[in-house]
Scaffold this motif. Structure first.
Motif, PDB file in Angstrom:
ATOM      1  N   VAL A  81      73.249  50.379  51.959  1.00 35.55           N
ATOM      2  CA  VAL A  81      72.467  50.622  51.669  1.00 35.55           C
ATOM      3  C   VAL A  81      71.781  51.069  50.372  1.00 35.55           C
ATOM      4  O   VAL A  81      72.782  51.683  49.410  1.00 35.55           O
ATOM      5  CB  VAL A  81      72.017  52.030  52.074  1.00 35.55           C
ATOM      6  N   THR A  82      70.714  50.114  49.943  1.00 33.57           N
ATOM      7  CA  THR A  82      70.340  50.996  48.197  1.00 33.57           C
ATOM      8  C   THR A  82      68.550  51.220  48.036  1.00 33.57           C
ATOM      9  O   THR A  82      67.928  51.458  49.706  1.00 33.57           O
ATOM     10  CB  THR A  82      70.326  49.399  47.556  1.00 33.57           C
ATOM     11  N   ALA A  83      68.123  51.441  47.150  1.00 31.16           N
ATOM     12  CA  ALA A  83      66.671  51.365  47.106  1.00 31.16           C
ATOM     13  C   ALA A  83      65.703  50.407  48.410  1.00 31.16           C
ATOM     14  O   ALA A  83      65.993  49.175  47.826  1.00 31.16           O
ATOM     15  CB  ALA A  83      66.088  51.673  45.606  1.00 31.16           C
ATOM     16  N   ASN A  84      65.311  51.613  48.610  1.00 28.84           N
ATOM     17  CA  ASN A  84      64.430  50.534  49.290  1.00 28.84           C
ATOM     18  C   ASN A  84      64.827  50.129  50.519  1.00 28.84           C
ATOM     19  O   ASN A  84      63.335  48.515  50.972  1.00 28.84           O
ATOM     20  CB  ASN A  84      63.550  49.466  48.699  1.00 28.84           C
ATOM     21  N   THR A  85      65.537  49.950  50.871  1.00 33.91           N
ATOM     22  CA  THR A  85      66.449  49.613  52.112  1.00 33.91           C
ATOM     23  C   THR A  85      65.924  50.304  53.227  1.00 33.91           C
ATOM     24  O   THR A  85      66.153  51.947  53.209  1.00 33.91           O
ATOM     25  CB  THR A  85      67.500  49.080  52.457  1.00 33.91           C
ATOM     26  N   LEU A  86      65.849  49.607  54.687  1.00 35.63           N
ATOM     27  CA  LEU A  86      65.448  50.472  55.843  1.00 35.63           C
ATOM     28  C   LEU A  86      66.788  50.562  56.700  1.00 35.63           C
ATOM     29  O   LEU A  86      67.156  49.514  57.152  1.00 35.63           O
ATOM     30  CB  LEU A  86      63.615  49.994  56.055  1.00 35.63           C
ATOM     31  N   ALA A 143      59.452  45.217  50.871  1.00 37.57           N
ATOM     32  CA  ALA A 143      58.831  45.088  50.246  1.00 37.57           C
ATOM     33  C   ALA A 143      58.185  46.415  49.511  1.00 37.57           C
ATOM     34  O   ALA A 143      57.757  47.009  49.783  1.00 37.57           O
ATOM     35  CB  ALA A 143      57.691  43.707  50.069  1.00 37.57           C
ATOM     36  N   GLU A 144      57.708  46.064  47.887  1.00 32.51           N
ATOM     37  CA  GLU A 144      57.329  47.229  47.563  1.00 32.51           C
ATOM     38  C   GLU A 144      56.027  48.007  48.238  1.00 32.51           C
ATOM     39  O   GLU A 144      55.861  50.062  48.649  1.00 32.51           O
ATOM     40  CB  GLU A 144      57.137  47.068  46.184  1.00 32.51           C
ATOM     41  N   HIS A 145      55.504  47.238  48.697  1.00 35.70           N
ATOM     42  CA  HIS A 145      53.712  47.864  49.559  1.00 35.70           C
ATOM     43  C   HIS A 145      54.379  48.809  50.659  1.00 35.70           C
ATOM     44  O   HIS A 145      53.752  49.632  51.229  1.00 35.70           O
ATOM     45  CB  HIS A 145      53.044  46.716  49.553  1.00 35.70           C
ATOM     46  N   ASN A 146      55.226  47.748  51.310  1.00 35.15           N
ATOM     47  CA  ASN A 146      55.999  48.221  52.151  1.00 35.15           C
ATOM     48  C   ASN A 146      56.227  49.485  52.303  1.00 35.15           C
ATOM     49  O   ASN A 146      56.602  51.024  52.955  1.00 35.15           O
ATOM     50  CB  ASN A 146      56.733  47.613  53.284  1.00 35.15           C
ATOM     51  N   SER A 152      55.056  57.423  52.498  1.00 35.88           N
ATOM     52  CA  SER A 152      53.923  58.129  52.213  1.00 35.88           C
ATOM     53  C   SER A 152      53.696  58.813  54.191  1.00 35.88           C
ATOM     54  O   SER A 152      53.409  59.997  54.150  1.00 35.88           O
ATOM     55  CB  SER A 152      52.420  57.222  52.113  1.00 35.88           C
ATOM     56  N   LEU A 153      54.116  58.010  55.316  1.00 33.95           N
ATOM     57  CA  LEU A 153      54.209  58.896  55.997  1.00 33.95           C
ATOM     58  C   LEU A 153      55.162  59.529  56.267  1.00 33.95           C
ATOM     59  O   LEU A 153      55.243  60.337  56.888  1.00 33.95           O
ATOM     60  CB  LEU A 153      54.347  56.929  57.466  1.00 33.95           C
ATOM     61  N   CYS A 183      57.258  50.504  60.400  1.00 33.93           N
ATOM     62  CA  CYS A 183      58.601  49.832  60.144  1.00 33.93           C
ATOM     63  C   CYS A 183      58.681  48.382  60.896  1.00 33.93           C
ATOM     64  O   CYS A 183      58.990  47.663  60.024  1.00 33.93           O
ATOM     65  CB  CYS A 183      59.681  50.666  60.656  1.00 33.93           C
ATOM     66  N   ASN A 184      58.212  48.146  61.839  1.00 33.84           N
ATOM     67  CA  ASN A 184      58.308  47.257  62.722  1.00 33.84           C
ATOM     68  C   ASN A 184      57.328  45.873  62.244  1.00 33.84           C
ATOM     69  O   ASN A 184      58.248  44.568  61.599  1.00 33.84           O
ATOM     70  CB  ASN A 184      57.076  46.967  64.368  1.00 33.84           C
ATOM     71  N   ARG A 185      55.797  46.055  61.422  1.00 33.91           N
ATOM     72  CA  ARG A 185      55.291  45.302  60.449  1.00 33.91           C
ATOM     73  C   ARG A 185      56.491  44.727  59.481  1.00 33.91           C
ATOM     74  O   ARG A 185      56.387  44.299  58.886  1.00 33.91           O
ATOM     75  CB  ARG A 185      54.115  46.015  60.148  1.00 33.91           C
TER      76      ARG A 185
END
Length: 310
Positions: A81-86, A143-146, A152-153, A183-185
């Motif tokens: 688990v690292t930064a930007n992982t979901l 990705a960063e934009h995701n 934000s949500l 998240c699915n997107r």
């Protein structure tokens, strides 16, 4: 919220969330800070105090890592688990955290499907949003934009979770549905090939076998029993599983039993004999020999040494 995140680790939070008599609202650190919602909670966790002992929960957990790193074990999968992982954990999965760094920063949403079942969405839509490939580690690098959108949500959800405004529960559901859709997107955009590829017949057989092991490992212990369920010969199943996974079918069964044994040894007060009975070993001696083959020590030593330092 910041005080809560620093003083209460994930395992404690999960226990308070899942226990009927220890709901977050009843915990002293929640009294002034949290407005507890049935079947739903959101927390911000910082620091390396995470649950290293294996545990099971009766809810989902959606986790966004903002900084730091840790190693996560969920059933047969072990991933970083690292930064930007979901990642998403499902109810009753066997999971643990390891090697967390001091700068670990997580947003965690704990929820049950019942929270979403209010007629707002059809059950099939809800199931699709929560569905995942059981044969792949449930983690995605965003990705960063995701990440920005999802973060934000989560902040909006966090704010609403602590609010006392009208339509509070309805707003929570709406925001959470929006989060699940995003998240699915995000997963679809980052892994388009995953959603359109189809396993060949060999892979389908192995996938089906793994699912059967997960469902029946407490009762079925021989390759022949699983081969019968799959309408193939034990020899064919052994060859296919070995080719696809590098392990024999029996090794996969034993690995799952071993993981379950570690869970009960560390997370319960049951005796070794009681655990042996629970796992359907004929004698506690048989269980001890089986366990020592994997752990290098017998179950009693594991409880005294390993569980104490995990």
């Amino acid at each position: 919220m910041e005080q809560f995140a620093k003083t209460l680790d994930i395992s404690t939070t999960i226990r308070h969330f899942t226990s009927a008599d220890q709901h977050p609202q009843n915990h002293p650190q929640f009294k002034d800070e949290l407005v507890a919602e049935e079947n739903f909670a959101i927390i911000r966790h910082t620091g390396n105090m995470v649950a290293q002992l294996p545990f099971k929960a009766d809810h989902y957990a959606l986790v966004l890592c903002l900084a730091g790193s840790a190693v996560r074990t969920i059933n047969q999968f072990r991933f970083e688990v690292t930064a930007n992982t979901l990642h998403l954990t499902t109810p009753h999965s066997l999971n643990a955290w390891h090697q967390a760094t001091e700068d670990l920063d997580l947003y965690i949403v704990l929820f049950k499907k019942e929270f979403l079942a209010d007629g707002l969405m059809q059950e099939a839509v809800v199931n699709n949003l929560l569905d995942h490939d059981a044969d792949k580690a449930p983690v995605c690098l965003l990705a960063e934009h995701n990440k920005v959108t999802i973060y934000s949500l989560l902040q909006k959800l966090d704010q609403e979770f602590h609010s006392q405004q009208p339509f509070h529960r309805q707003m929570l559901r709406l925001l959470f549905f929006e989060l699940l859709f995003e998240c699915n997107r995000a997963v679809g955009r980052e892994q388009p090939a995953v959603s359109i590829t189809h396993p060949n017949r060999t892979q389908q057989l192995v996938n089906h076998y793994k699912k059967l092991v997960e469902a029946h490992f407490m009762q079925l212990r021989t390759v022949q029993e699983y081969a019968d369920l799959l309408f193939v010969t034990a020899k064919h199943l052994s060859e296919v599983v070995k080719h696809e996974t590098g392990l024999t079918p029996l090794q996969l069964i034993h690995n799952r039993i071993y993981q379950e044994a570690k869970y009960w040894l560390c997370a319960s007060e049951l005796s070794v004999k009681e655990i042996a009975d629970k796992l359907n070993f004929d004698t506690s001696s048989h269980f001890s020999r089986f366990f020592k083959h994997f752990a290098g020590c017998n179950p009693t030593e594991f409880q005294r040494i390993k569980c104490a330092i995990l």
